[in-house]
Design an enzyme around this catalytic site. Structure first.
Site, PDB file in Angstrom:
ATOM      1  CD  GLU A 242      40.463  47.578  28.555  1.00  0.00           C
ATOM      2  OE1 GLU A 242      40.286  46.263  28.636  1.00  0.00           O
ATOM      3  OE2 GLU A 242      40.176  48.206  29.663  1.00  0.00           O
ATOM      4  CD  GLU A 296      48.875  45.264  34.179  1.00  0.00           C
ATOM      5  OE1 GLU A 296      48.541  45.731  35.234  1.00  0.00           O
ATOM      6  OE2 GLU A 296      48.333  45.227  33.163  1.00  0.00           O
ATOM      7  CE  LYS A 299      44.771  42.717  35.061  1.00  0.00           C
ATOM      8  NZ  LYS A 299      44.270  42.948  33.491  1.00  0.00           N
ATOM      9  CD  GLU A 305      42.163  39.006  33.386  1.00  0.00           C
ATOM     10  OE1 GLU A 305      42.434  40.117  33.653  1.00  0.00           O
ATOM     11  OE2 GLU A 305      41.053  38.750  32.563  1.00  0.00           O
TER      12      GLU A 305
END
Length: 379
Positions: A242, A296, A299, A305
């Site tokens: 990541e 997203e 999250k 985030e």
């Protein structure tokens, strides 16, 4: 050597397109490696015969159950064997950032779960094509600067030694999640933005090796290499599972802008296209997964985030990378991705689905400390 860039595919949202509609989106940017945080059969089925390689995840909550070889074999049959060979599953990561949760139950179950999953692969004749590993945060490092002094936390050496022995015996990579963004966010007044964004800067010198570093990510990677070497694992391959930069954040999340995300990911792709390693390991392949396919919206945590996406849920790009490649329409980035160099492409990084805000604060603090040391050496 050939560098490769993969993409993380997170799904903590209620507005994402169906996996069937994601397939052409992935193909449109030439990605051939995808990291999935579970073993979603809808996704794996949709990508059948696509040629895309998958790294699939087994969640932290399943580690205790996977200690039982029978459970592990059932899981592998259902989630791996059932999709092969149509869907090219090449790696299973068992647990995500387990060691920095400071949960002894999780830590105690990690290696036994990895061993059970590997044994299941052996029993099913799949161990030659599917590796087993686990992903770590940089919070496992006690020392990260200078990179040559990289060392693991003393309280984690025993469990890490068991993990590393397993990885070496099974020919599996060491996965690390690395975010220079956290270092900048933690202290934007002292951390050089150019240094973390791969922009032109004077860089820093490792006083022990005399190696020059002009970006923080490579310094972080080499600190991991040094930590591995200190435990006797100099040849173990390191993959960055990541990394990335958010396009939006809260008031206290300095640097979370589309322009900075564009610079971070665009410059990273340019750097990867040179097929060169890090200063400490110039001849070693770099395998880096950026996140994510989508923003997203469900999250938890700070605003950043929910804003690490390559695409918005409707399939439009979050921002343009602005990468150019002479007069050609596209450029090959190693063997991992061919990115369209147009305003329809973008890329960014992911924070794991199993991680908590406290974990990010811990990692951010650790990286901030390393960053301050780095910046003090700037001329």
């Amino acid at each position: 050597m050939v560098n490769s860039i993969g993409i993380n595919y997170g799904q903590i949202a209620d507005n994402l397109p169906s996996p069937e509609n994601v397939v052409p989106l992935v193909k449109s940017i030439g990605v051939t490696k995808v990291k999935l945080y579970d073993a979603d059969p809808r996704v794996l089925g949709a990508f059948a015969n696509s040629g895309v390689e998958f790294m699939i995840g087994l969640g932290n909550g399943d580690l205790e159950k996977m200690r039982d070889p029978n459970n592990a074999q059932d899981w592998v049959k259902q989630n791996v064997q059932a999709h092969l060979p149509d869907t090219k599953i090449t790696c299973i990561f068992v647990g995500n950032e387990v060691l920095t949760f400071n949960d002894t139950n999780l830590s105690d179950n990690l290696v036994p779960a990895m061993q059970s999953v590997h044994t299941a692969l052996v029993n099913l004749g799949l161990d030659k094509q599917v590796t087993v590993t686990t992903a770590h945060s940089l919070g496992i490092l006690q020392t990260s600067f200078p990179p040559s002094a990289g060392a693991f936390r003393e309280d984690l050496v025993d469990i890490l030694s068991q993990t590393l022995s397993f990885l070496q015996k099974t020919g599996s990579p060491f996965l690390i999640n690395a975010y220079p963004f956290f270092a900048y966010k933690g202290n934007p007044k002292q951390v050089s933005l150019d240094f973390v964004l791969f922009q032109p800067n004077q860089g820093v010198i490792d006083p022990t090796t005399n190696l020059h570093y002009d970006n923080m990510l490579y310094a972080q990677i080499d600190a991991v290499y040094s930590a591995l070497a200190s435990l006797g694992y100099k040849k173990l391959p390191v993959h960055i599972s990541e990394t990335g930069w958010p396009t939006k954040g809260d008031e206290d999340e300095a640097g979370a802008t589309p322009d900075n995300a564009k610079k971070y990911n665009g410059n990273l792709i340019k750097l990867m296209s040179q097929n060169a390693g890090t200063p400490l390991r110039p001849d070693s392949d770099l395998n880096i997964y950026v996140f994510a396919l989508f923003n997203e919206n469900m999250k938890p945590g700070p605003t950043s985030e929910r804003n690490y996406g390559l695409f918005k849920p409707d399939g439009t790009p979050a921002y343009a990378l602005g990468v150019t490649n002479n007069n050609t329409a596209s450029g090959s980035i190693g063997n991992g991705v061919t990115m369209p160099f147009s305003p329809t492409s973008s890329s960014t990084g992911y924070l794991s689905i199993s991680s908590a805000t406290g974990r990010r604060k811990f990692v951010g603090h650790a990286l901030m400390m390393a960053s301050l040391l780095l910046i003090k050496t700037l001329v």
